[in-house]
Write an enzyme that holds these catalytic residues in place. Structure first.
Site, short mmCIF file in Angstrom:
data_model
loop_
_atom_site.label_atom_id
_atom_site.label_comp_id
_atom_site.label_asym_id
_atom_site.label_seq_id
_atom_site.Cartn_x
_atom_site.Cartn_y
_atom_site.Cartn_z
N LYS A 103 0.87 -1.19 0.00
CA LYS A 103 0.00 0.00 0.00
C LYS A 103 0.90 1.23 0.00
O LYS A 103 1.49 1.58 1.02
CB LYS A 103 -0.94 0.02 1.21
N ARG A 142 -8.38 10.76 -7.50
CA ARG A 142 -9.43 9.99 -6.81
C ARG A 142 -10.78 10.68 -6.93
O ARG A 142 -11.82 10.04 -7.02
CB ARG A 142 -9.03 9.83 -5.34
N PHE A 161 -1.78 -0.90 -9.87
CA PHE A 161 -2.21 -2.14 -9.24
C PHE A 161 -3.42 -2.76 -9.92
O PHE A 161 -3.85 -3.85 -9.54
CB PHE A 161 -2.53 -1.92 -7.75
N ARG A 193 -17.14 0.68 -1.68
CA ARG A 193 -16.20 0.25 -0.65
C ARG A 193 -16.65 -1.14 -0.19
O ARG A 193 -17.33 -1.31 0.82
CB ARG A 193 -16.20 1.24 0.52
#
Length: 511
Positions: free
Chosen positions: A218, A238, A301, A372
């Site tokens: 991370k 974001r 990623f 999420r």
């Protein structure tokens, strides 16, 4: 033509209600009254942006200084400003650039504010400053769009995630219903809502929740989404802001990759001469500048699209293989495992190399844009500090009437307390009620925003670390502070020292 006054009145109703059903009903009622057919943009698109606190134009370069320069204009007695008037004014402000741009912004804003009532002006100020806090988050507005347009909530969510624009999605829902929403797909060069991660206390619990997983470093950087269509490259944050011009290094990486059409998810981060990550504060300082942030590189990623094929519905295991094929030199290190001990060693290696922790991602998970979900779990070492409450601010939105935001202090060498940050996170409703009763007897002075307190109450704060700061006298500020509990078993003299906070500072890297 819908008046801004109607939007302001609805925002007051929503802010004054604590019930989700009432909020959604009030917002849906407003949306049904808007024009969703005529005009580009439609009133629906404009107002949805207002309600979620993010107008179509994004940040238009207006801060307190500009607002202060026009605050002397008298307020109109009756509201005559339409939502389209506001949108056009924001468009002119956003477009102002170069010599004379400050004066142009002030002229446009002065005209708009001068025609607005006092309530409308307060609403516009909060909107421009990003401080709406009316209790209408994107989830509530999404539910209101579905209710008003008579379509399924999941259909609106899906289309908004893929389009990256809830306002446009609302217009599509009103104009074409379910068939039109089903036709919304991922489009290269148009930002997609990023998938988000839930938390887990450790890698063992994360693996129990995900099953076979990809465990990834991370990085302590800035989330980016990179789109490529031949030589046309776009880089989004974001929050879906276009920052292409600030990240030439990332653009160069994208241009070097062989697919003609590509969408990647990753992080922008600076690396020092020793190959270690620069501290988050320095990365974000450069990333947030309106200038060339060429020292930041891109690390990826995930991959969402390659040469005409959308991959968001594919399992992560497949997306990993595609990413390895299209960007092998720019992948974030990862490990596929079900073994907690192996994952823990990988976590410790990541931390030792200066990274935040790891992400644990289910190999069978799809890319749930904007959600999420449980398929992604972040694991970061958590540090705690016992600090003293120096002041408290009155809350906003659903916290109106409660003392909420805490000012936190550590013990200085002379016995005085040094402020090291603020937080409003981690508090339950019971804690908010307790604070609102407990704090006033400790008040040293009262302000419109809250009150200064005698430094007596000790609170346990979880933090992700600390960063250098010029804002506070101690030269240090907490990162991502949140309340765990009050330590009524401790007195202020037992709180942690400013040196204990400074010990969390990362070593500054050479740039």
């Amino acid at each position: 033509m819908t008046l801004l006054a109607d939007v302001v009145a609805t925002s007051h109703d929503v802010a004054g209600s604590s019930k989700r059903t009432e909020k959604v009903a009030a917002l849906a009622s407003l949306l049904r009254r808007l024009d969703s057919v005529g005009g580009e943009p439609t009133e629906v698109e404009i107002v949805v942006g207002f309600l979620v606190g993010w107008p179509r134009q994004g940040k238009v370069g207006v801060g307190w200084a500009t607002l202060g320069s026009v605050d002397r204009a008298p307020a109109a007695p009756v509201g005559t400003v339409t939502v389209t008037d506001v949108d056009r004014a924001f468009e002119r402000i956003a477009a102002a650039g170069g010599e004379g741009s400050v004066g142009e912004r002030e002229r446009v804003l002065a005209d708009l504010m001068g025609r607005s009532t006092a309530d409308e002006r307060a609403f516009l100020q909060r909107l421009l400053l990003g401080e709406m806090r009316i209790g209408a988050n994107a989830g509530l507005v999404t539910a209101a769009v579905a209710a008003a347009a008579g379509v399924a909530l999941e259909s609106v969510r899906r289309a908004a995630m893929l389009s990256g624009d809830l306002g446009l999605t609302a217009t599509v829902a009103f104009r074409g219903g379910e068939p039109a929403l089903a036709g919304v797909g991922l489009m290269v060069l148009r930002a997609v809502e990023p998938m988000l991660a839930a938390s887990a206390p450790n890698v063992a619990e994360a693996l129990l929740l995900t099953g076979p997983a990809s465990v990834e470093w991370k990085l302590d950087g800035a989330r980016i989404q990179v789109h490529k269509a031949d030589d046309d490259i776009r880089v989004f944050t974001r929050n879906l802001n276009d920052v292409t011009d600030r990240l030439p290094g990332v653009v160069a990486i994208a241009r070097s990759l062989h697919p003609r059409r590509l969408v990647l998810d990753g992080e922008a981060m600076g690396i020092d001469e020793a190959g270690r990550p620069r501290i988050f504060q320095d990365t974000m300082s450069e990333f947030g500048a309106q200038t060339n942030a060429g020292a930041l590189d891109g690390f990826f990623f995930d991959v969402l699209h390659v040469d005409g094929t959308d991959l968001i519905a594919e399992p992560l295991a497949s997306r990993r293989d595609v990413l390895a094929a299209v960007a092998p030199l720019h992948r974030i290190p990862s490990l596929v495992t079900t073994n907690a001990a192996e994952a823990e060693r990988f976590l410790q290696e990541a931390v030792a190399r200066g990274h935040e922790g790891v992400m644990v991602k289910a190999l069978d998970g799809r890319y749930d844009a904007g959600r999420r979900g449980g398929a992604w779990r972040k694991v970061k070492p958590v540090r705690t500090l016992d600090l003293v409450v120096l002041a408290a601010e009155w809350g906003h939105g659903r916290r109106t009437g409660w003392l909420s935001n805490l000012h936190l202090g550590a013990r200085g060498p002379d016995g005085e307390f040094v402020m090291v940050g603020k937080t409003f996170k981690g508090m339950t409703d019971d804690m908010l009620r307790w604070q609102t009763v407990r704090f006033p007897p400790l008040a040293l002075a009262r302000e419109p925003w809250g009150m200064h307190l005698r430094p007596e109450l000790v609170v346990e704060i979880a933090v992700d670390g600390a960063q250098h700061s010029r804002r506070y006298a101690g030269g240090v500020a907490l990162r991502f502070a949140r309340v765990k509990r009050y330590r009524e078993d401790k007195v202020a003299s037992q709180a942690d020292t400013i040196d204990a906070v400074r010990a969390l500072l990362p070593a500054r890297s050479a740039v």
